[in-house]
Design a protein around this motif. Structure first.
Motif, PDB file in Angstrom:
ATOM      1  N   ILE A 103       8.404  14.251  -9.213  1.00 25.64           N
ATOM      2  CA  ILE A 103       7.618  13.553  -8.197  1.00 25.64           C
ATOM      3  C   ILE A 103       7.986  12.074  -8.221  1.00 25.64           C
ATOM      4  CG2 ILE A 103       5.320  13.073  -7.298  1.00 25.64           C
ATOM      5  CD1 ILE A 103       5.968  16.050  -7.431  1.00 25.64           C
ATOM      6  N   ILE A 104       8.482  11.553  -7.095  1.00 27.13           N
ATOM      7  CA  ILE A 104       8.924  10.154  -7.075  1.00 27.13           C
ATOM      8  C   ILE A 104       8.136   9.298  -6.079  1.00 27.13           C
ATOM      9  CG2 ILE A 104      11.238  10.734  -7.867  1.00 27.13           C
ATOM     10  CD1 ILE A 104      12.215  10.321  -4.977  1.00 27.13           C
ATOM     11  N   ALA A 105       7.313   9.911  -5.243  1.00 25.00           N
ATOM     12  CA  ALA A 105       6.463   9.147  -4.325  1.00 25.00           C
ATOM     13  C   ALA A 105       5.220   9.970  -4.018  1.00 25.00           C
ATOM     14  CB  ALA A 105       7.198   8.809  -3.027  1.00 25.00           C
ATOM     15  N   GLY A 106       4.093   9.296  -3.881  1.00 24.61           N
ATOM     16  CA  GLY A 106       2.855  10.010  -3.607  1.00 24.61           C
ATOM     17  C   GLY A 106       1.889   9.176  -2.791  1.00 24.61           C
ATOM     18  N   LEU A 107       1.099   9.867  -1.990  1.00 27.81           N
ATOM     19  CA  LEU A 107       0.112   9.214  -1.121  1.00 27.81           C
ATOM     20  C   LEU A 107      -1.136  10.079  -1.068  1.00 27.81           C
ATOM     21  CD1 LEU A 107       0.681   7.811   2.446  1.00 27.81           C
ATOM     22  CD2 LEU A 107      -0.910   9.701   2.117  1.00 27.81           C
ATOM     23  N   VAL A 108      -2.289   9.450  -1.216  1.00 29.46           N
ATOM     24  CA  VAL A 108      -3.583  10.100  -1.013  1.00 29.46           C
ATOM     25  C   VAL A 108      -4.367   9.234  -0.036  1.00 29.46           C
ATOM     26  CG1 VAL A 108      -5.768  10.801  -2.062  1.00 29.46           C
ATOM     27  CG2 VAL A 108      -3.615  11.191  -3.293  1.00 29.46           C
ATOM     28  N   PHE A 109      -4.834   9.838   1.057  1.00 34.30           N
ATOM     29  CA  PHE A 109      -5.516   9.079   2.106  1.00 34.30           C
ATOM     30  C   PHE A 109      -6.923   9.610   2.308  1.00 34.30           C
ATOM     31  CE2 PHE A 109      -5.931   8.068   6.843  1.00 34.30           C
ATOM     32  CZ  PHE A 109      -6.384   6.772   6.601  1.00 34.30           C
ATOM     33  N   ASP A 110      -7.895   8.713   2.204  1.00 30.61           N
ATOM     34  CA  ASP A 110      -9.295   9.007   2.515  1.00 30.61           C
ATOM     35  C   ASP A 110      -9.575   8.435   3.900  1.00 30.61           C
ATOM     36  OD1 ASP A 110     -12.031   8.995   2.882  1.00 30.61           O
ATOM     37  OD2 ASP A 110     -12.504   8.175   0.904  1.00 30.61           O
ATOM     38  N   PRO A 111      -9.590   9.276   4.941  1.00 29.13           N
ATOM     39  CA  PRO A 111      -9.736   8.744   6.300  1.00 29.13           C
ATOM     40  C   PRO A 111     -11.130   8.215   6.601  1.00 29.13           C
ATOM     41  CG  PRO A 111      -9.679  11.143   6.353  1.00 29.13           C
ATOM     42  CD  PRO A 111      -9.384  10.731   4.939  1.00 29.13           C
ATOM     43  N   ILE A 112     -12.149   8.685   5.899  1.00 33.14           N
ATOM     44  CA  ILE A 112     -13.506   8.193   6.130  1.00 33.14           C
ATOM     45  C   ILE A 112     -13.618   6.717   5.755  1.00 33.14           C
ATOM     46  CG2 ILE A 112     -15.914   8.377   5.399  1.00 33.14           C
ATOM     47  CD1 ILE A 112     -15.185  10.630   7.233  1.00 33.14           C
ATOM     48  N   ARG A 113     -13.074   6.362   4.596  1.00 32.95           N
ATOM     49  CA  ARG A 113     -13.159   4.988   4.104  1.00 32.95           C
ATOM     50  C   ARG A 113     -11.918   4.169   4.443  1.00 32.95           C
ATOM     51  NH1 ARG A 113     -15.061   8.649   0.670  1.00 32.95           N
ATOM     52  NH2 ARG A 113     -17.212   8.471  -0.036  1.00 32.95           N
ATOM     53  N   ASN A 114     -10.953   4.784   5.101  1.00 35.84           N
ATOM     54  CA  ASN A 114      -9.668   4.142   5.412  1.00 35.84           C
ATOM     55  C   ASN A 114      -9.033   3.575   4.144  1.00 35.84           C
ATOM     56  OD1 ASN A 114      -7.549   3.345   7.138  1.00 35.84           O
ATOM     57  ND2 ASN A 114      -8.417   1.302   7.357  1.00 35.84           N
ATOM     58  N   GLU A 115      -9.051   4.373   3.083  1.00 38.33           N
ATOM     59  CA  GLU A 115      -8.450   3.970   1.813  1.00 38.33           C
ATOM     60  C   GLU A 115      -7.154   4.756   1.616  1.00 38.33           C
ATOM     61  OE1 GLU A 115     -11.957   2.241  -0.985  1.00 38.33           O
ATOM     62  OE2 GLU A 115     -11.464   4.365  -1.240  1.00 38.33           O
ATOM     63  N   LEU A 116      -6.058   4.033   1.530  1.00 39.55           N
ATOM     64  CA  LEU A 116      -4.731   4.617   1.407  1.00 39.55           C
ATOM     65  C   LEU A 116      -4.174   4.273   0.025  1.00 39.55           C
ATOM     66  CD1 LEU A 116      -2.487   6.154   2.955  1.00 39.55           C
ATOM     67  CD2 LEU A 116      -1.656   3.930   3.721  1.00 39.55           C
ATOM     68  N   PHE A 117      -4.142   5.286  -0.840  1.00 36.04           N
ATOM     69  CA  PHE A 117      -3.608   5.134  -2.189  1.00 36.04           C
ATOM     70  C   PHE A 117      -2.154   5.603  -2.175  1.00 36.04           C
ATOM     71  CE2 PHE A 117      -8.112   5.985  -2.423  1.00 36.04           C
ATOM     72  CZ  PHE A 117      -8.601   5.129  -3.411  1.00 36.04           C
ATOM     73  N   MET A 118      -1.242   4.831  -2.774  1.00 35.69           N
ATOM     74  CA  MET A 118       0.164   5.228  -2.749  1.00 35.69           C
ATOM     75  C   MET A 118       0.896   4.680  -3.953  1.00 35.69           C
ATOM     76  SD  MET A 118       1.397   2.836   0.416  1.00 35.69           S
ATOM     77  CE  MET A 118      -0.153   2.145   0.985  1.00 35.69           C
ATOM     78  N   ALA A 119       1.999   5.348  -4.281  1.00 34.25           N
ATOM     79  CA  ALA A 119       2.821   4.898  -5.399  1.00 34.25           C
ATOM     80  C   ALA A 119       4.221   5.459  -5.254  1.00 34.25           C
ATOM     81  CB  ALA A 119       2.222   5.356  -6.730  1.00 34.25           C
ATOM     82  N   GLU A 120       5.187   4.724  -5.822  1.00 37.74           N
ATOM     83  CA  GLU A 120       6.544   5.206  -6.008  1.00 37.74           C
ATOM     84  C   GLU A 120       6.919   5.033  -7.466  1.00 37.74           C
ATOM     85  OE1 GLU A 120       9.479   4.421  -2.655  1.00 37.74           O
ATOM     86  OE2 GLU A 120       8.012   2.826  -2.341  1.00 37.74           O
ATOM     87  N   GLU A 121       7.757   5.902  -7.946  1.00 39.78           N
ATOM     88  CA  GLU A 121       8.150   5.852  -9.338  1.00 39.78           C
ATOM     89  C   GLU A 121       8.734   4.480  -9.703  1.00 39.78           C
ATOM     90  OE1 GLU A 121      10.876   8.453 -12.449  1.00 39.78           O
ATOM     91  OE2 GLU A 121      11.463   8.284 -10.344  1.00 39.78           O
ATOM     92  N   GLY A 122       8.135   3.871 -10.714  1.00 38.79           N
ATOM     93  CA  GLY A 122       8.625   2.597 -11.212  1.00 38.79           C
ATOM     94  C   GLY A 122       8.236   1.384 -10.401  1.00 38.79           C
ATOM     95  N   LYS A 123       7.447   1.566  -9.330  1.00 38.30           N
ATOM     96  CA  LYS A 123       7.099   0.446  -8.458  1.00 38.30           C
ATOM     97  C   LYS A 123       5.609   0.127  -8.434  1.00 38.30           C
ATOM     98  CE  LYS A 123      11.014   1.076  -5.303  1.00 38.30           C
ATOM     99  NZ  LYS A 123      11.437   1.265  -3.891  1.00 38.30           N
ATOM    100  N   GLY A 124       4.831   0.800  -9.264  1.00 40.16           N
ATOM    101  CA  GLY A 124       3.405   0.527  -9.304  1.00 40.16           C
ATOM    102  C   GLY A 124       2.622   1.341  -8.287  1.00 40.16           C
ATOM    103  N   ALA A 125       1.304   1.223  -8.366  1.00 46.55           N
ATOM    104  CA  ALA A 125       0.385   1.939  -7.481  1.00 46.55           C
ATOM    105  C   ALA A 125      -0.423   0.935  -6.673  1.00 46.55           C
ATOM    106  CB  ALA A 125      -0.539   2.837  -8.285  1.00 46.55           C
ATOM    107  N   PHE A 126      -0.799   1.329  -5.453  1.00 42.93           N
ATOM    108  CA  PHE A 126      -1.465   0.410  -4.535  1.00 42.93           C
ATOM    109  C   PHE A 126      -2.589   1.118  -3.776  1.00 42.93           C
ATOM    110  CE2 PHE A 126       2.808  -1.035  -5.216  1.00 42.93           C
ATOM    111  CZ  PHE A 126       2.676  -2.411  -5.392  1.00 42.93           C
ATOM    112  N   LEU A 127      -3.596   0.336  -3.447  1.00 42.56           N
ATOM    113  CA  LEU A 127      -4.655   0.760  -2.530  1.00 42.56           C
ATOM    114  C   LEU A 127      -4.660  -0.225  -1.372  1.00 42.56           C
ATOM    115  CD1 LEU A 127      -7.179   2.114  -1.434  1.00 42.56           C
ATOM    116  CD2 LEU A 127      -8.534   0.877  -3.155  1.00 42.56           C
ATOM    117  N   ASN A 128      -4.241   0.255  -0.190  1.00 42.28           N
ATOM    118  CA  ASN A 128      -4.160  -0.618   0.984  1.00 42.28           C
ATOM    119  C   ASN A 128      -3.446  -1.930   0.648  1.00 42.28           C
ATOM    120  OD1 ASN A 128      -5.572   1.372   2.301  1.00 42.28           O
ATOM    121  ND2 ASN A 128      -7.518   0.267   2.321  1.00 42.28           N
TER     122      ASN A 128
END
Length: 270
Positions: free
Chosen positions: A113-138
């Motif tokens: 797994i080298i990239a991932g995204l989880v999206f909560d459309p109710i709260r408009n919260e977009l969680f994402m990450a790429e391998e070696g590049k850190g994780a982000f929320l919006n």
């Protein structure tokens, strides 16, 4: 903040388009609660529609990739790249009009797994990450909680229904003792009904830990990468790194990982 790659932009565009239909359908669920037919078929159709949109958008951008999808199973691709998709995680919440659900997309390349995204459309919260590049929320960098003591920790779980066995899934007999251990030693326990959101909530420092048994790869592929990139730690119920295969996962911040493992898995295996 590291710039997001083209693959992340593809995933974000697909997720936002699919979420539009989910939000419209969710707005109608409450009106269906009193109908004779009931909302179950409607919700199933909502998930299938979201999956179809995700497949269409992701295929258009990367036509050679294969798919592993929650509803329709696996479609072969180029043999190297695979989209792992859950169009609606938290179906029971959606069915009952509870505004806590998500969709997730992960990119697997050569079995990793080298990239991932989880999206909560109710709260408009977009969680994402790429391998070696850190994780982000919006676009805000994520880090796990820095809490150091169990009595300050909130843990989350997906509690199995002991009255309903599901084919191929064995309920762990130690679950009641795990719940009791958390009740006696931690600040609180939450069961909100979306494993992908539980994982990214640990990544965001909202929980200190999460555990659940018998999950599917589609449930956790994206969330586990996001948590890893946020500094979290994970193992299965035999304290090994095979959680993606087994579907049994214990996740936590780095500081409390050993303490939570000992609390929930006092002996090897369970």
């Amino acid at each position: 903040m590291a710039p997001h790659s083209p693959i992340i932009h593809v995933m974000v565009k697909a997720a936002r388009k699919a979420s539009g239909g989910l939000l419209r359908d969710f707005g109608e669920v409450e009106q269906l609660q009193a109908s004779l037919k009931g909302p179950a078929d409607f919700v199933s159709h909502a998930g299938l529609k979201a999956e179809a949109i995700l497949r269409e958008e992701l295929s258009r951008a990367r036509p050679g990739f294969g798919f592993l999808m929650e509803e329709s199973g696996e479609t072969p691709g180029d043999g190297e790249n695979l989209w792992i998709v859950d169009p609606l995680d938290g179906t029971l919440n959606f069915l009952h009009g509870i505004p806590h659900f998500s969709l997730s997309v992960a990119h697997e390349c050569d079995g990793k797994i080298i990239a991932g995204l989880v999206f909560d459309p109710i709260r408009n919260e977009l969680f994402m990450a790429e391998e070696g590049k850190g994780a982000f929320l919006n676009d805000k960098r994520l880090r796990v909680s820095a809490r150091r003591h169990l009595h300050e920790a909130i843990l989350a779980t997906g509690i199995p229904c002991f009255t309903r066995e599901r084919p191929g899934k064995k309920h762990p007999p130690a679950y009641p003792s795990m719940l009791e251990a958390v009740r006696e030693n931690c600040a609180g326990l939450r069961q909100l009904g979306s494993a992908s959101l539980d994982l990214v909530y640990v990544a965001a420092g909202r929980y200190e830990g999460f555990w659940e048994a018998g999950l599917q790869l589609c449930d956790i592929a994206a969330g586990t990468l996001i948590l890893h990139e946020a500094g979290g730690m994970m193992c299965d119920f035999e304290r090994r790194q095979s959680f993606l295969r087994s579907g049994d996962i214990l996740a936590s911040n780095e500081i409390l990982h050993d303490s939570i493992v000992k609390l929930l898995l006092p002996t090897k295996g369970y």
